[in-house]
Motif scaffolding. Structure first.
Motif, PDB file in Angstrom:
ATOM      1  N   LYS A  18       0.831  -1.204   0.000  1.00  0.00           N
ATOM      2  CA  LYS A  18       0.000   0.000   0.000  1.00  0.00           C
ATOM      3  C   LYS A  18       0.869   1.259   0.000  1.00  0.00           C
ATOM      4  CE  LYS A  18      -4.378  -1.633   1.885  1.00  0.00           C
ATOM      5  NZ  LYS A  18      -5.364  -1.560   3.008  1.00  0.00           N
ATOM      6  N   GLN A  19       1.976   1.222   0.744  1.00  0.00           N
ATOM      7  CA  GLN A  19       2.848   2.396   0.775  1.00  0.00           C
ATOM      8  C   GLN A  19       3.519   2.625  -0.574  1.00  0.00           C
ATOM      9  OE1 GLN A  19       3.198   4.781   2.858  1.00  0.00           O
ATOM     10  NE2 GLN A  19       4.991   5.804   1.990  1.00  0.00           N
ATOM     11  N   VAL A  20       4.092   1.568  -1.155  1.00  0.00           N
ATOM     12  CA  VAL A  20       4.844   1.701  -2.396  1.00  0.00           C
ATOM     13  C   VAL A  20       3.915   1.891  -3.600  1.00  0.00           C
ATOM     14  CG1 VAL A  20       6.425   0.539  -3.988  1.00  0.00           C
ATOM     15  CG2 VAL A  20       6.817   0.409  -1.518  1.00  0.00           C
ATOM     16  N   CYS A  21       2.936   1.004  -3.748  1.00  0.00           N
ATOM     17  CA  CYS A  21       2.108   1.013  -4.964  1.00  0.00           C
ATOM     18  C   CYS A  21       0.989   2.056  -4.921  1.00  0.00           C
ATOM     19  CB  CYS A  21       1.501  -0.371  -5.189  1.00  0.00           C
ATOM     20  SG  CYS A  21       2.731  -1.669  -5.452  1.00  0.00           S
ATOM     21  N   ALA A  22       0.393   2.247  -3.748  1.00  0.00           N
ATOM     22  CA  ALA A  22      -0.730   3.188  -3.653  1.00  0.00           C
ATOM     23  C   ALA A  22      -0.265   4.589  -3.265  1.00  0.00           C
ATOM     24  CB  ALA A  22      -1.758   2.666  -2.644  1.00  0.00           C
ATOM     25  N   ILE A  24       2.842   5.992  -2.957  1.00  0.00           N
ATOM     26  CA  ILE A  24       3.912   6.616  -3.751  1.00  0.00           C
ATOM     27  C   ILE A  24       3.548   6.664  -5.233  1.00  0.00           C
ATOM     28  CG2 ILE A  24       6.312   6.414  -4.502  1.00  0.00           C
ATOM     29  CD1 ILE A  24       7.011   5.282  -1.763  1.00  0.00           C
ATOM     30  N   LEU A  25       3.072   5.542  -5.781  1.00  0.00           N
ATOM     31  CA  LEU A  25       2.842   5.454  -7.228  1.00  0.00           C
ATOM     32  C   LEU A  25       1.412   5.790  -7.641  1.00  0.00           C
ATOM     33  CD1 LEU A  25       4.934   2.262  -8.060  1.00  0.00           C
ATOM     34  CD2 LEU A  25       5.605   4.661  -8.264  1.00  0.00           C
ATOM     35  N   GLY A  26       0.502   5.798  -6.687  1.00  0.00           N
ATOM     36  CA  GLY A  26      -0.855   6.231  -6.996  1.00  0.00           C
ATOM     37  C   GLY A  26      -1.757   5.185  -7.616  1.00  0.00           C
ATOM     38  N   TYR A  27      -1.378   3.914  -7.537  1.00  0.00           N
ATOM     39  CA  TYR A  27      -2.224   2.858  -8.091  1.00  0.00           C
ATOM     40  C   TYR A  27      -3.387   2.537  -7.161  1.00  0.00           C
ATOM     41  CZ  TYR A  27       1.154   1.542 -11.726  1.00  0.00           C
ATOM     42  OH  TYR A  27       1.976   1.546 -12.832  1.00  0.00           O
ATOM     43  N   ASN A 161       1.610   5.112 -16.782  1.00  0.00           N
ATOM     44  CA  ASN A 161       1.158   5.552 -15.460  1.00  0.00           C
ATOM     45  C   ASN A 161       2.172   6.553 -14.904  1.00  0.00           C
ATOM     46  OD1 ASN A 161      -0.526   5.505 -13.056  1.00  0.00           O
ATOM     47  ND2 ASN A 161       1.155   4.443 -12.084  1.00  0.00           N
ATOM     48  N   SER A 162       2.164   7.749 -15.459  1.00  0.00           N
ATOM     49  CA  SER A 162       3.056   8.782 -14.933  1.00  0.00           C
ATOM     50  C   SER A 162       2.528   9.224 -13.575  1.00  0.00           C
ATOM     51  CB  SER A 162       3.118   9.982 -15.883  1.00  0.00           C
ATOM     52  OG  SER A 162       1.824  10.451 -16.160  1.00  0.00           O
ATOM     53  N   VAL A 163       3.401   9.176 -12.585  1.00  0.00           N
ATOM     54  CA  VAL A 163       2.993   9.474 -11.208  1.00  0.00           C
ATOM     55  C   VAL A 163       2.651  10.952 -11.089  1.00  0.00           C
ATOM     56  CG1 VAL A 163       3.630   9.242  -8.789  1.00  0.00           C
ATOM     57  CG2 VAL A 163       4.549   7.646 -10.474  1.00  0.00           C
ATOM     58  N   LYS A 164       1.546  11.251 -10.447  1.00  0.00           N
ATOM     59  CA  LYS A 164       1.020  12.625 -10.427  1.00  0.00           C
ATOM     60  C   LYS A 164       1.325  13.348  -9.112  1.00  0.00           C
ATOM     61  CE  LYS A 164      -2.730  11.406 -13.618  1.00  0.00           C
ATOM     62  NZ  LYS A 164      -2.211  10.045 -13.869  1.00  0.00           N
ATOM     63  N   ARG A 165       2.438  13.049  -8.513  1.00  0.00           N
ATOM     64  CA  ARG A 165       2.792  13.730  -7.266  1.00  0.00           C
ATOM     65  C   ARG A 165       3.541  15.029  -7.565  1.00  0.00           C
ATOM     66  NH1 ARG A 165       5.341  10.180  -2.718  1.00  0.00           N
ATOM     67  NH2 ARG A 165       7.183  10.248  -4.038  1.00  0.00           N
ATOM     68  N   LYS A 166       3.423  15.976  -6.658  1.00  0.00           N
ATOM     69  CA  LYS A 166       4.127  17.253  -6.795  1.00  0.00           C
ATOM     70  C   LYS A 166       5.070  17.456  -5.617  1.00  0.00           C
ATOM     71  CE  LYS A 166       0.632  19.725  -9.512  1.00  0.00           C
ATOM     72  NZ  LYS A 166      -0.246  20.929  -9.564  1.00  0.00           N
ATOM     73  N   CYS A 346      11.117   9.953   1.180  1.00  0.00           N
ATOM     74  CA  CYS A 346      10.702  11.353   1.268  1.00  0.00           C
ATOM     75  C   CYS A 346       9.184  11.459   1.189  1.00  0.00           C
ATOM     76  CB  CYS A 346      11.367  12.184   0.176  1.00  0.00           C
ATOM     77  SG  CYS A 346      11.003  11.626  -1.501  1.00  0.00           S
ATOM     78  N   THR A 347       8.493  10.355   1.505  1.00  0.00           N
ATOM     79  CA  THR A 347       7.038  10.308   1.501  1.00  0.00           C
ATOM     80  C   THR A 347       6.533   9.981   2.902  1.00  0.00           C
ATOM     81  OG1 THR A 347       7.060   9.469  -0.779  1.00  0.00           O
ATOM     82  CG2 THR A 347       5.016   9.183   0.467  1.00  0.00           C
ATOM     83  N   SER A 348       5.501  10.679   3.353  1.00  0.00           N
ATOM     84  CA  SER A 348       4.935  10.357   4.659  1.00  0.00           C
ATOM     85  C   SER A 348       4.427   8.917   4.650  1.00  0.00           C
ATOM     86  CB  SER A 348       3.803  11.322   5.009  1.00  0.00           C
ATOM     87  OG  SER A 348       2.797  11.293   4.021  1.00  0.00           O
ATOM     88  N   PHE A 349       4.495   8.254   5.802  1.00  0.00           N
ATOM     89  CA  PHE A 349       4.119   6.851   5.876  1.00  0.00           C
ATOM     90  C   PHE A 349       3.589   6.528   7.267  1.00  0.00           C
ATOM     91  CE2 PHE A 349       8.515   7.322   7.078  1.00  0.00           C
ATOM     92  CZ  PHE A 349       8.746   6.419   8.109  1.00  0.00           C
ATOM     93  N   LEU A 350       2.851   5.438   7.361  1.00  0.00           N
ATOM     94  CA  LEU A 350       2.283   5.021   8.635  1.00  0.00           C
ATOM     95  C   LEU A 350       3.334   4.271   9.459  1.00  0.00           C
ATOM     96  CD1 LEU A 350      -1.234   3.711   7.508  1.00  0.00           C
ATOM     97  CD2 LEU A 350      -0.671   5.943   8.473  1.00  0.00           C
TER      98      LEU A 350
END
Length: 428
Positions: A18-22, A24-27, A161-166, A346-350
């Motif tokens: 969930k952390q990596v695929c959802a 970070i990557l937005g799947y 699937n270009s990741v849409k993070r800013k 560099c991404t917030s995580f649980l």
């Protein structure tokens, strides 16, 4: 949807995918243990196990995500396209490493559960970390691995699937001592003046009297200037205020001072405000609960975020205590004396508690720069490191979070270079 086949869905697999695929990557992801459902799925699909099943994308597991508790894992490190990786698997895997086991190892702070020698302040030393030992502490490797995995996955299924993070920033100011001389009370001021006199510390003695007699401004009273600076350059702050009892580790003004209450509430007009737990609160649930109660009685709303600036995380006890008090967000995930990503991201995580194999709702915000580093590095070294790190974080649309202290700006003109550096780091 990305469908993931696993023989058994463990809490570790659920957490890491969930952390990596959802996150970070937005799947949008789904899990299945039914072979028929997996084979019939016509979209993107991935299997995670020992053997490949068909034409799916396959990542061979190293085993860590099916274990419980912790043990001394024998790690071997290899280069992978300008990053370092570990948990190597066989050539049958579409990626030569189990990046999910590696990601979990870093995100859960697995190595900090293992026996280690603490530093003089009781902290986990950055020199003990695999990131430092293998020269990837300054890379958000979890995010970089995720992006490489995404590229290969999209190539396999001819998807885009270009990741849409800013890219974003969170700037945090820890206020462990609101004023250097003011509001300390008559007894403390007289005692400190006598100490300066007998130590022949003339400069501090003169400065103290100038402040107390309103000739000059208190060196730690930088709040108006910081707000003005951030408004001019269009960035904001999260403020952490300490409300501990006076002790050898806490020299702050009394938490009862009305002027201190006014300061805390006024900063809430310019940014988010939270609690900086004192040293004792990091080890005592009762003390932490008391400081939280003090904060909420001043601000008149529930406390949502905290952060530790100078002391140990005390894993896993401290984070479990935050959980019990329903604190939502933490800004402690940094090394006090080294620039870099303590959890490799560099991404917030649980927060994941290995002792109970439990996913917590507590959100951890990785901090790349704790201003304690200023004492151990030159400005040029820090600037060079942070410029390179910013490039990597921008590539993966992550968050570049910094943790400063109000004492860092006690000489406003002298510390102008750090203000300029903060402004640069906040530029989008």
């Amino acid at each position: 949807m990305l469908l993931i086949y696993v023989k058994t869905l463990t809490p570790r697999i659920n957490y890491t995918f969930k952390q990596v695929c959802a996150n970070i990557l937005g799947y949008e992801i789904g899990f299945t243990s039914k072979i028929e459902e997996f084979v019939a799925h016509e979209g993107m699909k991935l299997s995670y196990g020992k053997q490949k099943m068909g034409n799916e994308f396959f990542i061979q597991e190293a085993g860590l995500l099916n274990e419980q508790g912790f043990s001394d894992v024998d790690l071997k490190f290899y280069s992978w396209d300008k990053t370092t990786c570990f948990f190597k698997v066989s050539e049958r895997s579409d990626i030569p490493y189990d990046i999910f086991s590696a990601s979990f190892y870093l995100l859960s702070r697995y190595e900090e559960y293992l026996p280690h020698v603490k530093d003089d302040f009781g902290r986990y030393p950055f020199e003990e970390s695999i990131g430092y030992k293998h020269d990837f502490l300054e890379q958000p490797v979890v995010d970089l691995w995720a992006y490489k995995f995404n590229t290969l996955l999209c190539e396999r299924f001819s998807k885009d699937n270009s990741v849409k993070r800013k890219f974003q920033n969170k700037n945090v100011l820890a206020v462990s001592e609101a004023y250097k001389y003011r509001k300390k009370g008559l007894v403390r001021s007289i005692g400190a003046s006598l100490r300066d006199f007998f130590k022949l510390d003339v400069s501090d003695l003169i400065e103290r009297f100038k402040v107390l007699f309103f000739i000059t401004k208190d060196p730690y009273d930088i709040y108006d200037g910081l707000v003005k600076e951030s408004k001019q350059n269009h960035y904001k702050w999260h403020f952490l205020f300490q409300l501990s009892n006076y002790s050898i580790n806490s020299k702050n003004v009394s938490y009862n001072k009305i002027k201190y209450h006014t300061l805390i509430k006024s900063m809430g007009d310019y940014g988010e405000i939270g609690l900086l737990p004192g040293y004792e609160a990091l080890y005592s649930f009762a003390t932490l609960k008391l400081e939280k109660k003090r904060w909420e009685s001043i601000v008149n709303r529930p406390l949502s975020f905290v952060g530790s600036y100078n002391f140990d995380l005390n894993l896993p006890t401290l984070y479990n205590n935050f959980d019990k008090l329903e604190i939502e967000q933490d800004f402690s995930m940094s090394y006090a004396e080294a620039v870099g990503f303590r959890a490799g991201t560099c991404t917030s995580f649980l927060y994941y508690d290995i002792n109970f194999e439990r996913i917590s709702p507590l959100v951890l915000e990785p901090v790349v720069f704790n201003s304690n580093c200023i004492k151990h590095h030159t400005f040029f070294e820090l600037k060079t490191q942070l410029e390179k790190i910013k490039e990597d974080v921008e590539k993966v649309g992550g968050s570049l979070n910094i943790l400063m202290n109000n004492k860092d700006f006690d000489d406003w003109n002298k510390e102008r270079k750090y203000l300029n550096l903060i402004t640069y780091l906040n530029e989008k």
